[in-house]
Design an enzyme around this catalytic site. Structure first.
Site: not given
Lengths: 362, 362
Positions: B174, B102, B198
């Site tokens: 992030d 990511w 999430k």
């Protein structure tokens, strides 16, 4: 609360049958024991649902095979930016036809990238009604990358039902408030896009229908999630899509098929609009200031001749279960949005209330 | 289906109590007779709900007053683009710390705008376990507009719990997979962002927490819906937000408060992670290849030592109601995502199954 009819311009009401099904399977989708919003977008059940939703949309709109269907984030305003980012290529200008607030708002994004050639197509007839100049009279920049227009202005209630005649130029249209309300000859367009929250599903989803030969020209600074080619190459799953909105859109597509498809919807929508406009036209208490040939079948703005009664009208209509009739803040007055999900019984209830209110206040 | 536990990495399970409330009021929110997804985002009921959700989030994270909270579209990948578009200003470079897929993906968007100074902070210890080099050793471009990192790599299960020490540089993080799982000292960051799917709510929503002095530097080509200043100036209602996702996020925030807030969640999450990792470490049938100090408490990848048994493990675990345990396609093996909504009973059920499976296959 008793039965209500919701005339909100968007986020708008969804079909009652869709909402009931979604509620019933909210916590247990396809007997998986979890919600559809809790499953992976890369799992086989979700992928099958998503593909079926796309196919149902293709069936409804008879989308030719050389068009990609993209499920996007960012709404209609996101597409205001995505269109110039993806379609400008090496051209220097974009032609915009403006007919109201939404087509004007699209210009603001295009101007960041190119010279915007703007033609205001609104005029008034002898009765003072607003109407759209015929497309043969539009001033178009023939060197522009594309021509952009909005077939239905949600705020002003002004619609262009016929597809403009503009020769070979690429036509890009914001169908946010009329998509799926009647058939569209998709082959006449380079790109059709629509925010979902009127005729497709909940907000947070936009659909773009893009002719394949227009892919591959994105500006180098285009965010990947706005890049049509990347979305097309990943079946709109480059990143996690708004999975619940996609699912609900799929239920709406199935519902539309069960209603008989878009020709049947067009008939129902025409009947609803005729009921409301003919009542307004036959009344000296209410008025609509759009010429008949450009009246929207989705958004019906109307004014009380005596605007001192506006507050009472809004209060009493809400109490009667007729919700969200206040006009957009930019134009005032009233507005009834009567998208696909609004049954004719709702429009009849509105007309009955309007007649009663007029009688009591005349 | 009987009771299931859903270990999907995202879209992930939501708290059972939240889902039950949402289902109960799905078609009739606040006794309005319509769904929350069918009301105007500019109506007083929706605005009040949205503002309360923001306030609850501010309370949970103790967000200082000089930070704006933005409810965005486009997910975490959208923020990969929004960060450089909004924060680069007249700087020429961005410093990226990479620790997995990511954080590497974020680089691809930054590179469109600036020189990306990339430092791979992953290393291995003597046991071959992966770990993150301490922030004091990170090579940082001191002239960069900001330093970007990802405190929790969902795919590899690698976490950085302590806030990096990087001097005066603007820190952008992030937090998609750890936000709300433990307290954060927001004041250490310039921007914190997170996709919702999430620990916050359904996909289609992202939240950005932006220090006010960073506003006003957006690149001229920034799409308006990605412009932090425009979103901040419109209370995230520049365009129609993903209204249903925002509502569900608000329910999750209330649920978190009822659980005792983020300190309480941190304790519960630590206990869940400890239960699973200690079982793995005590087994010679399963393994995890991350050093203890960098093990994610949200995403626990593990491998069967004999990967010939992977297919059987996945089939039997699914049949036992333990869903979506397959590891990410880039790394294989297994992964159990155990976000806030996963009760410890679910982790215990997983451990019990793993023990039984190992016994039967050893």
């Amino acid at each position: 609360m008793d039965k209500v009819y919701n005339f909100c311009a968007g986020p708008a009401m969804l079909p009652e049958a869709v909402m009931q099904q979604a509620q019933a399977e909210f916590c247990n989708w396809q007997d998986l024991g979890v919600s559809v919003m809790e499953v992976s977008h890369r799992g086989k059940e979700y992928i099958a649902m998503a593909a079926q939703a796309e196919q149902d949309l293709r069936d409804l709109l008879a989308i030719p095979d050389n068009y990609k269907v993209l499920f996007c984030q960012g709404g209609g305003r996101g597409q205001f930016a995505a269109a110039p980012l993806n379609l400008l290529g090496d051209k220097q200008s974009i032609s915009y036809i403006t007919t109201g607030q939404w087509s004007k708002s699209a210009v603001a994004e295009g101007e960041k990238h190119a010279k915007a050639h703007v033609f205001d197509a609104i005029t008034q007839n002898e009765q003072g009604q607003f109407l759209v100049k015929p497309s043969q009279q539009w001033q178009i920049d023939q060197d522009a990358a594309y021509l952009h227009y909005c077939p239905n202005e949600t705020i002003e209630g002004i619609a262009i039902d016929e597809i403009p005649e503009i020769g070979d130029m690429v036509l890009v249209a914001d169908f946010s408030s009329t998509i799926l309300s009647q058939p569209i000859d998709v082959s006449k367009f380079g790109v059709i896009y629509a925010g979902a929250q009127k005729n497709i599903g909940p907000s947070g989803l936009a659909i773009a229908i893009v002719r394949e030969d227009l892919l591959g020209k994105a500006h180098p600074l285009t965010p990947n999630i706005f890049n049509y080619e990347i979305l097309a190459g990943s079946d709109s799953m480059f990143n996690t899509p708004p999975t619940y909105s996609w699912y609900l859109a799929g239920l709406v597509f199935k519902w539309l098929k069960a209603q008989g498809g878009l020709s049947a919807m067009a008939q129902k929508n025409a009947a609803k609009a005729e009921l409301l406009y003919s009542f307004i036209d036959g009344s000296d208490f209410y008025q609509n200031n759009v010429a008949p040939q450009n009246r929207s079948k989705m958004n019906v703005p109307f004014q009380l001749v005596n605007d001192q009664l506006d507050a009472a009208f809004l209060e009493e209509s809400a109490a009667a279960g007729l919700l969200t009739l206040k006009g957009h803040r930019l134009v005032g007055g009233m507005r009834a949005s009567i998208y696909n999900a609004m049954p004719i019984e709702g429009v009849q209830a509105l007309v009955d209330f309007m007649a009663d209110f007029a009688k009591r206040n005349s």
